[in-house]
Write a protein that holds these residues in place. Sequence first.
Motif, PDB file in Angstrom:
ATOM      1  N   ASP A   1       0.819  -1.209   0.000  1.00 58.08           N
ATOM      2  CA  ASP A   1       0.000   0.000   0.000  1.00 58.08           C
ATOM      3  C   ASP A   1       0.852   1.256   0.000  1.00 58.08           C
ATOM      4  O   ASP A   1       0.515   2.246  -0.661  1.00 58.08           O
ATOM      5  N   SER A   2       1.970   1.232   0.713  1.00 52.17           N
ATOM      6  CA  SER A   2       2.863   2.392   0.752  1.00 52.17           C
ATOM      7  C   SER A   2       3.462   2.655  -0.625  1.00 52.17           C
ATOM      8  O   SER A   2       3.526   3.799  -1.075  1.00 52.17           O
TER       9      SER A   2
ATOM     10  N   GLY B   1       0.757   4.041  -2.854  1.00 53.21           N
ATOM     11  CA  GLY B   1       0.506   5.448  -2.538  1.00 53.21           C
ATOM     12  C   GLY B   1       1.601   6.353  -3.042  1.00 53.21           C
ATOM     13  O   GLY B   1       1.352   7.450  -3.549  1.00 53.21           O
TER      14      GLY B   1
ATOM     15  N   GLU C   1       1.201   6.696  -6.806  1.00 52.44           N
ATOM     16  CA  GLU C   1       0.083   7.573  -7.130  1.00 52.44           C
ATOM     17  C   GLU C   1       0.449   9.031  -6.878  1.00 52.44           C
ATOM     18  O   GLU C   1       0.050   9.926  -7.628  1.00 52.44           O
TER      19      GLU C   1
END
Length: 66
Positions: free
Chosen positions: A53-54, A57, A60
């Motif tokens: 997820d890091s 992120g 993105e």
Amino acid sequence: MGLDDKTSNKTEEATGSAKEGFGKLTGDKETQAEGNSQKTQAKAKDAAQDVKDSVKGFAEGLKKNN
């Protein structure tokens, strides 16, 4: 990471802890080891998903800045 993944990992971790505790209580070393392994695997999956997820992120964030 979705809430379902987080919940699943925490449930698996709690189940492993319970199994480990039951093994300690009854003196069943095999059940205790299984519970410890289950708990450790759930923590590892949770950590791996946090890293994923890091990275997602971060990627993105880079896209937004370009």
